[in-house]
Design an enzyme around this catalytic site. Sequence first.
Site, PDB file in Angstrom:
ATOM      1  N   ASP A 177       0.918  -1.102   0.064  1.00  0.00           N
ATOM      2  CA  ASP A 177      -0.101   0.055  -0.064  1.00  0.00           C
ATOM      3  C   ASP A 177       0.800   1.140  -0.032  1.00  0.00           C
ATOM      4  O   ASP A 177       1.728   1.480   0.865  1.00  0.00           O
ATOM      5  CB  ASP A 177      -0.893  -0.184   1.517  1.00  0.00           C
ATOM      6  CG  ASP A 177      -1.824   1.134   1.096  1.00  0.00           C
ATOM      7  OD1 ASP A 177      -1.592   2.301   0.707  1.00  0.00           O
ATOM      8  OD2 ASP A 177      -2.981   0.899   1.591  1.00  0.00           O
ATOM      9  N   HIS A 178       1.033   1.983  -1.073  1.00  0.00           N
ATOM     10  CA  HIS A 178       2.174   2.689  -1.106  1.00  0.00           C
ATOM     11  C   HIS A 178       2.055   3.988  -0.544  1.00  0.00           C
ATOM     12  O   HIS A 178       3.110   4.687   0.129  1.00  0.00           O
ATOM     13  CB  HIS A 178       2.392   2.971  -2.675  1.00  0.00           C
ATOM     14  CG  HIS A 178       1.621   4.224  -3.236  1.00  0.00           C
ATOM     15  ND1 HIS A 178       0.199   3.978  -3.433  1.00  0.00           N
ATOM     16  CD2 HIS A 178       1.756   5.535  -3.383  1.00  0.00           C
ATOM     17  CE1 HIS A 178      -0.581   5.231  -3.899  1.00  0.00           C
ATOM     18  NE2 HIS A 178       0.509   6.112  -3.938  1.00  0.00           N
ATOM     19  N   HIS A 240      -5.707   2.772   1.050  1.00  0.00           N
ATOM     20  CA  HIS A 240      -4.859   3.962   1.429  1.00  0.00           C
ATOM     21  C   HIS A 240      -5.937   4.780   2.637  1.00  0.00           C
ATOM     22  O   HIS A 240      -5.175   5.091   3.445  1.00  0.00           O
ATOM     23  CB  HIS A 240      -4.745   4.934   0.282  1.00  0.00           C
ATOM     24  CG  HIS A 240      -3.937   4.298  -0.759  1.00  0.00           C
ATOM     25  ND1 HIS A 240      -3.335   3.307  -0.864  1.00  0.00           N
ATOM     26  CD2 HIS A 240      -4.396   4.633  -2.220  1.00  0.00           C
ATOM     27  CE1 HIS A 240      -3.138   2.925  -1.925  1.00  0.00           C
ATOM     28  NE2 HIS A 240      -3.529   3.623  -2.923  1.00  0.00           N
TER      29      HIS A 240
HETATM   30  C1  BG6 Z   1      -3.346   4.611  -6.569  1.00  0.00           C
HETATM   31  C2  BG6 Z   1      -4.585   4.690  -7.195  1.00  0.00           C
HETATM   32  O1  BG6 Z   1      -3.149   3.596  -5.698  1.00  0.00           O
HETATM   33  O2  BG6 Z   1      -2.894   5.739  -5.998  1.00  0.00           O
HETATM   34  C3  BG6 Z   1      -4.678   5.700  -8.274  1.00  0.00           C
HETATM   35  O3  BG6 Z   1      -4.625   3.359  -8.051  1.00  0.00           O
HETATM   36  C4  BG6 Z   1      -4.371   7.092  -7.358  1.00  0.00           C
HETATM   37  O4  BG6 Z   1      -5.800   5.809  -9.136  1.00  0.00           O
HETATM   38  C5  BG6 Z   1      -3.049   6.901  -6.650  1.00  0.00           C
HETATM   39  O5  BG6 Z   1      -4.148   8.108  -8.523  1.00  0.00           O
HETATM   40  C6  BG6 Z   1      -2.653   8.027  -5.660  1.00  0.00           C
HETATM   41  O6  BG6 Z   1      -1.544   8.172  -5.228  1.00  0.00           O
HETATM   42  P1  BG6 Z   1      -0.754   9.323  -4.759  1.00  0.00           P
HETATM   43  O7  BG6 Z   1       0.523   8.911  -4.078  1.00  0.00           O
HETATM   44  O8  BG6 Z   1      -0.561  10.016  -5.980  1.00  0.00           O
HETATM   45  O9  BG6 Z   1      -1.730  10.049  -3.834  1.00  0.00           O
END
Ligand code: BG6
Length: 491
Positions: A177-178, A240
């Site tokens: 989960d980045h 997230h």
């Molecule tokens: C990803 C989603 O997990 O997170 C995308 O699949 C989204 O749709 C992205 O744009 C948002 O990540 P960040 O790091 O740009 O807030």
Amino acid sequence: IEQPKTIVVIFGATGDLAKRKLFPSIFNLYRKGNLSEDFAVVGVARRDLSSEEFRSSVKESISNKQVSSDKVDTFSEHFHYQSFDVTNPSSYLELKDLLEKLDNTYQTEGNRIFYLAMAPEFFGTIAENLKKEGLTATSGFSRLVIEKPFGHNLPSAKQLNEQIRKAFKEEQIYRIDHYLGKEMVQNIEVIRFANAIFEPLWNNRYIANIQVTSSETLGVEDRGRYYETSGALRDMVQNHMMQMVALLAMEPPIKLTTEEIRSEKIKVLRALRPIKEDEVHDYFVRGQYGKGMQNGGEVESYRDDSNVDDNSITETYVAGKLLIDNFRWAGVPFYIRTGKRMTAKSTKIVVQFKDIPMNLYYGKGEQQQTPNLLVINIQPEEGITLHLNAKKAGQHMQTTPVNLDFCNNCIDGINTPEAYEKLIYDCMKGDATNFTHWDEVALSWNFVDPISNVWESQMATQFPNYESGSMGPKEADQLLARDGFIWWPVS
Ligand code: BG6
């Protein structure tokens, strides 16, 4: 610095994620000295490529980094490519031979990370074949990194989990989960547990509500096909947003170990009040963007995207109210909202403290003091702001809001590592703290499934219901207004 020795096998090495995130992150680790020369990366994908061609695409993906070309060349020498058919056992056997050879060349001691950065329908097949063909039976460690989506709902996630668990134990599985790799998301626990002024107030006696917003300005770009099967609830909320809520709400872990932290997060998810299908409307709001103005130009609606159904009822926006039924949080709403094509790209957490018992500075009917807010800025600015009230200069005893500000990424020379860089390094070191445990995945699907069931079965007659460039549908404001609150601005 710990310099892990390992081979990383990237499935889907010709894809977007590999080029945009994985290669640059591995390069940063190398450049900073977190990796020695004892590592190799094997790219596998269907396409026929030579290792030379693969290296060129790796170099291209890091070409904007200001470093000498020698460094880039020595780095890319560690990359190898094999064209691969995920359903064909001979592909695995060939890969096995290559890994054994590379183990000798790079002294990687049989350590292997299998990174699945590709279509999820093959996750199970790959995991099973890796074991069956003996690629995981080495003298070192074998770890499996899995990108989202981890299933589509609880039953499909369970099925996928059972499949990969046949080949890997829970502690070998790293579910990405980045958001958990973001500097300021990791800072949530430090702000909470390293400050005497917050932890005593961090409960339903002093906190009125907590708001978590993750807004994006982009639309679905070229991901319309995937997004149609997902929508914002599965794409952002199930993972997230709920992870951020868990970090905000968890009890202090007794130690900073993976097991203890995960177990506290799991308890929060277990305490979430389930939403029954006939209550979805009271707790959750969905939206889909129409056309509108952004960055001075007109942008098209979601339904006008070429990969999207003309009558799509997929939500590109979600706002919701979560309640955590435990001693600490009973009665405190956690509001979340996330959407595409909104006013600003911003992820922020606002903790609104309760009003003080008596207002000395204003009479009845007069303007009120603003409540104290603790704002955790996750991105693009990284930092914290504390909103206080102080005396307005002059003869009268009146208050004025003042802000105490700390900006992490404004400090010259501080270049916060990308989320992926931290997560890849953690996985190499065997630290799974910032990855999601199966129980977290299961509990969060369990929470969102009734919502998607209702949304999928009821036509969204009002779609599109927010203009591109706005902060979402008005029902999201009403959600808070019913409790006497407003969304605090995020930009
Ligand atoms: C990803 C989603 O997990 O997170 C995308 O699949 C989204 O749709 C992205 O744009 C948002 O990540 P960040 O790091 O740009 O807030």
